[in-house]
Design a protein around this motif. Structure first.
Motif, PDB file in Angstrom:
ATOM      1  N   VAL A  28       0.856  -1.188   0.000  1.00 39.65           N
ATOM      2  CA  VAL A  28       0.000   0.000   0.000  1.00 39.65           C
ATOM      3  C   VAL A  28       0.891   1.237   0.000  1.00 39.65           C
ATOM      4  CG1 VAL A  28      -1.836   1.275   1.171  1.00 39.65           C
ATOM      5  CG2 VAL A  28      -1.785  -1.229   1.303  1.00 39.65           C
TER       6      VAL A  28
ATOM      7  N   ALA B 118      -5.794   2.552   0.486  1.00 40.16           N
ATOM      8  CA  ALA B 118      -6.575   1.310   0.454  1.00 40.16           C
ATOM      9  C   ALA B 118      -7.746   1.496   1.400  1.00 40.16           C
ATOM     10  CB  ALA B 118      -5.721   0.119   0.870  1.00 40.16           C
TER      11      ALA B 118
ATOM     12  N   GLY C 286      -9.645  -2.072   1.686  1.00 43.45           N
ATOM     13  CA  GLY C 286      -8.993  -1.959   2.992  1.00 43.45           C
ATOM     14  C   GLY C 286      -9.175  -3.232   3.797  1.00 43.45           C
TER      15      GLY C 286
ATOM     16  N   LEU D 282      -4.518   3.509   4.867  1.00 48.64           N
ATOM     17  CA  LEU D 282      -5.278   2.272   5.016  1.00 48.64           C
ATOM     18  C   LEU D 282      -6.393   2.497   6.024  1.00 48.64           C
ATOM     19  CD1 LEU D 282      -5.655  -0.848   4.677  1.00 48.64           C
ATOM     20  CD2 LEU D 282      -3.957  -1.129   6.490  1.00 48.64           C
TER      21      LEU D 282
ATOM     22  N   ARG E 288      -0.495   3.333  11.124  1.00 49.44           N
ATOM     23  CA  ARG E 288      -0.869   1.933  10.940  1.00 49.44           C
ATOM     24  C   ARG E 288       0.230   0.986  11.418  1.00 49.44           C
ATOM     25  NH1 ARG E 288      -5.918   2.146  11.521  1.00 49.44           N
ATOM     26  NH2 ARG E 288      -7.072   3.252   9.884  1.00 49.44           N
TER      27      ARG E 288
ATOM     28  N   CYS F 104      -0.099  -2.751   9.923  1.00 51.42           N
ATOM     29  CA  CYS F 104       0.800  -3.161   8.854  1.00 51.42           C
ATOM     30  C   CYS F 104       2.065  -3.716   9.488  1.00 51.42           C
ATOM     31  CB  CYS F 104       1.099  -2.023   7.873  1.00 51.42           C
ATOM     32  SG  CYS F 104       2.275  -0.784   8.422  1.00 51.42           S
TER      33      CYS F 104
END
Length: 303
Positions: free
Chosen positions: A144, A150, A155, A172, A206, A212
């Motif tokens: 991403v 996303a 997402g 995201l 994130r 992530c």
């Protein structure tokens, strides 16, 4: 030394050509096949001969993988019936051929509103196909870093994968900023506050939240290295399981419960970062990636 090539500024096909081994990308259903949406023409909306996504196989450091790249320049990478069907077909073929991995270059605002229910069904089928791939032992890695992020259904698709790799510039989330503002009011979320948007949905936050698994610079070469490392880890006997197990779901649920308990009353990511024990949290967005990772250390969720 050559200059880094921006992942964010590249098109879907530029990313595919530069992320994988030279001239190794073999496209399935290329634009010359003219497989287009059956819905857009009826609405006098523009069409794309690949319906906004390129799918195929390529090599990464000599390893054959299956891959798809969404084109953010066409309807923001939104998913329609044909777009989704191409992703589903790719994932199913990866299972059939027992590919080493699937790498999805996600850039999408979610479902294509022009196609309504067809788009929603398409996204649900992509999710099922992705989980089927994991159950069959084929790991899925999501990248991403595009300008559209996303969001929405994609997402959710991203978070169904084994590994999510983001850049700071990537975003995201389930709902986009404008959607949240429209539904709940500007007091809940000001979509015009771009700094707030990136603090809330961007790669750094994130990464700290555990959404992530790796964060890299806005550089195609950096994404390539991180994707190769993820594939190597997932295919080793000691790597994390490819299949989605009950234990993994329970651990994820526990982490989410901890997040709500610790940060549920806080309204800005800077407050969350401070509560995590990060000194000078307000300066976090100004750090380069290496500095940021060093500061994040063991503070991030799931570390």
């Amino acid at each position: 030394m050559s200059r880094p090539v921006s992942y964010q500024e590249a098109s879907a096909r530029e990313r595919l050509q530069q992320l994988f081994d030279a001239d190794s990308f073999e496209e399935f259903l290329p634009p010359s096949a003219r497989v287009i949406s059956p819905h857009l023409g009826q609405l006098n909306a523009p069409v794309a001969f690949d319906d906004g996504v390129a799918v195929g196989r390529a090599r990464l450091n000599g390893v054959t993988i299956y891959t798809a790249a969404q084109e953010g320049g066409f309807m923001g990478g939104a998913v329609g019936e044909v777009h989704g069907a191409k992703l589903v077909g790719l994932l199913r073929r990866a299972v059939q051929d027992q590919a080493a991995a699937v790498v999805l270059l996600v850039e999408s605002g979610g479902v294509r509103l022009h196609e309504a229910n067809a788009g929603l069904i398409a996204v649900s089928e992509v999710m099922r196909a992705l989980l089927d791939a994991r159950a069959a032992g084929v790991p899925v890695i999501v990248l991403v870093g595009g300008a559209n992020g996303a969001f929405g259904g994609m997402g959710i698709v991203a978070r169904c994968a084994n590994v999510v790799i983001m850049s700071e510039e990537g975003r995201l989330a389930m709902s986009g900023p404008e959607v949240i503002e429209t539904a709940s009011g500007v007091e809940e979320f000001d979509a015009r506050d771009r700094a707030l948007v990136w603090r809330t949905t961007g790669g750094k936050h994130r990464y700290l939240m555990g959404d992530c698994h790796a964060i890299v610079a806005d550089d195609i070469a950096a994404f390539r290295t991180a994707a190769a490392q993820a594939i190597a880890t997932l295919t080793e006997a000691q790597g994390q399981p490819v299949q989605l197990s009950l234990e993994a779901l329970e651990a994820e649920q526990q982490m989410l419960a901890q997040r709500i308990a610790r940060f549920g009353q806080l309204r800005d990511p800077v407050e969350i970062w401070s509560a995590m024990g990060i000194a000078d949290a307000a300066n976090l967005p100004m750090l380069d990636i290496d500095q940021f990772i060093a500061v994040a250390g063991q503070c991030r969720m799931g570390a």
